[in-house]
Design an enzyme around this catalytic site. Structure first.
Site, mmCIF file in Angstrom:
data_model
loop_
_atom_site.group_PDB
_atom_site.id
_atom_site.type_symbol
_atom_site.label_atom_id
_atom_site.label_comp_id
_atom_site.label_asym_id
_atom_site.label_seq_id
_atom_site.Cartn_x
_atom_site.Cartn_y
_atom_site.Cartn_z
ATOM 1 N N CYS A 181 0.827 -1.204 0.000
ATOM 2 C CA CYS A 181 0.000 0.000 0.000
ATOM 3 C C CYS A 181 0.864 1.259 0.000
ATOM 4 O O CYS A 181 1.733 1.419 -0.855
ATOM 5 C CB CYS A 181 -0.966 -0.053 1.176
ATOM 6 S SG CYS A 181 -2.271 1.197 1.117
ATOM 7 N N ASP A 222 -8.652 -5.937 -5.512
ATOM 8 C CA ASP A 222 -8.316 -4.843 -4.603
ATOM 9 C C ASP A 222 -9.328 -3.719 -4.783
ATOM 10 O O ASP A 222 -9.485 -3.176 -5.871
ATOM 11 C CB ASP A 222 -6.898 -4.349 -4.927
ATOM 12 C CG ASP A 222 -6.381 -3.301 -3.956
ATOM 13 O OD1 ASP A 222 -7.169 -2.770 -3.156
ATOM 14 O OD2 ASP A 222 -5.162 -3.023 -4.003
ATOM 15 N N HIS A 240 -6.784 -6.397 -1.199
ATOM 16 C CA HIS A 240 -5.682 -5.458 -0.966
ATOM 17 C C HIS A 240 -4.680 -5.972 0.056
ATOM 18 O O HIS A 240 -3.473 -5.838 -0.127
ATOM 19 C CB HIS A 240 -6.264 -4.124 -0.488
ATOM 20 C CG HIS A 240 -5.251 -3.034 -0.324
ATOM 21 N ND1 HIS A 240 -4.609 -2.443 -1.397
ATOM 22 C CD2 HIS A 240 -4.763 -2.417 0.791
ATOM 23 C CE1 HIS A 240 -3.772 -1.517 -0.957
ATOM 24 N NE2 HIS A 240 -3.847 -1.483 0.362
#
Length: 420
Positions: free
Chosen positions: A235, A328, A362
């Site tokens: 991320c 995601d 994610h």
């Protein structure tokens, strides 16, 4: 008499367990239930139903679940299908050194609970220990100059390939991935950069010189094998990891899990040079039917492969492993990874590998971790949908963790890879 066995009873959290049942009647249907409590006392639980074979045995490596939280042959399904009792919970180990998770396994009759009737006791039960450090791994608290974090060293004299571990929007110091990586032979520095100790409580800028100090700190350690280091990141951490790979020649191998190829919010600053954030379109924020917020469309202006906002990945000298969850819902990670690899190809570079997983969300973590599909992030949104389908996400975690270690060994310690 029915007997439940699991081998081994104590293992690392990323290692598989072989679960078997004996002593059942032929074709008997039973319920296997798993549960654990995290360090705050929050309960996570899972259940699956199995039918014994003609000799009254069930082997999770051979036999399919008939229903419950998953269906099919999944030897570790009871672990990765654990769900929080309280909505929006995420299982994330805090104290990795001193106590394992204790997973309670119960073999039960598959009767449904009926009001006023006490359920029959389990036929058998076990407690499994799931550790985040292997024997001999040491943890060193880091508070040196500006640096804050924890360094995990494998047992032995080394030297070991060095890796910096970066998480993202959660802030704080997150250690569970670094401790597991150290358990597999890497000197791993879990580096905090906001929301921890005396670090900033929010990020106005990303100061790449701070991360450069982290690299230099790691390389100075006598048990770390130089001349370069690796990055393991997700991320916002992957956004920073990409900037580090571009600007720091010591970065030889970068694992970027579901990250962007541009600056998303806080400008990146390195020796006076500033990379500004790409524009975002808040109106492209979506909310699903359950009221969970999704951000994966807010950077659609970066979709052009020649976008001026893309970081100059072609300037990096090291190698890249992109790990992408195609479901995601926080970032359009697949599109951003495709942009980055297209930049590399256009520059004649072949220094990358892309692992793209349909159905993965994610938060791709070490294997057998439960899927966290939705969780709270109060300063950003009350509940964020991270995406992911349980079975496909679990498969992505198991496959990618092996590939990550192979990639880091190959590019950080090619001569020692067979010994790690």
């Amino acid at each position: 008499m029915a007997k439940l066995t699991a081998t081994p009873l104590s293992a690392l959290a990323d290692e598989p367990v072989h679960i078997r049942i004996t002593g059942l009647a032929p074709s008997q249907v039973v319920s296997l239930q798993a549960s654990l409590k995290d360090e705050k006392g929050n309960l996570f639980a899972s259940q699956a139903f199995y039918r014994a074979n003609e000799v009254g045995e069930v082997d999770l490596e051979r036999d399919p679940s008939l229903g419950g939280d998953y269906v099919g042959i999944h030897p570790m399904g009871l672990f990765w299908s654990l769900k929080p009792e309280k909505p929006l919970g995420r299982l994330m180990k805090k104290d990795v050194m001193n106590s394992p998770y204790q997973v309670h396994l119960q073999l039960c009759h598959p009767s449904l609970p009926v009001k006023g009737i006490v359920a029959s006791p389990p036929m058998d039960s076990l407690i499994l220990e799931r550790w985040y450090v292997a024997p001999g791994v040491t943890r060193i608290q880091v508070k040196e100059g500006r640096l804050r974090g924890a360094l995990f060293l494998p047992p032995g004299e080394g030297p070991f390939p060095g890796v910096i571990d970066l998480f993202g929007g959660c802030g704080g110091l997150i250690e569970f991935r670094a401790s597991l990586l150290a358990s597999h032979g890497f000197a791993t520095f879990a580096l905090a950069y906001w929301g921890y100790d005396d670090l900033p409580s929010h990020l106005e800028t990303i100061d790449l010189e701070y991360f450069e100090e982290g690299v230099e700190f790691l390389l100075r350690h006598p048990k770390v094998l130089g001349p370069g280091v690796g990055i393991l990141s997700v991320c916002l951490g992957a956004e920073i990891g990409l900037s580090m790979a571009i600007n720091l020649k010591q970065v030889k191998a970068s694992v970027l899990i579901n990250g962007p190829n541009f600056v998303t919010d806080s400008p990146h600053v390195y020796h006076g040079q500033v990379n500004q954030a790409a524009p975002s379109n808040v109106e492209f924020t979506t909310t699903n039917a359950l009221g969970h917020v999704e951000f994966y469309r807010v950077f659609e202006e970066t979709a052009d492969k020649d976008s001026k906002y893309c970081l100059p990945i072609e300037q990096a000298q090291g190698h890249f492993l992109f790990v992408v969850g195609e479901d995601d819902k926080n970032l359009n990670s697949k599109m951003h990874a495709d942009q980055a690899t297209a930049q590399l190809v256009k520059s004649g570079k072949r220094n990358w590998t892309l692992l793209s997983y349909p159905g993965a969300g994610h938060l791709i973590e070490p294997p057998y971790s439960p899927l966290c599909k939705v969780s709270r992030m109060p300063y950003l949104a009350p509940n964020i949908n991270w995406g992911g389908e349980v079975i496909l996400h679990a498969a992505a975690q198991e496959h990618s963790w092996k590939e990550i270690q192979t990639f880091l060994k190959k590019h950080l310690s090619p001569d020692l890879g067979s010994q790690l």
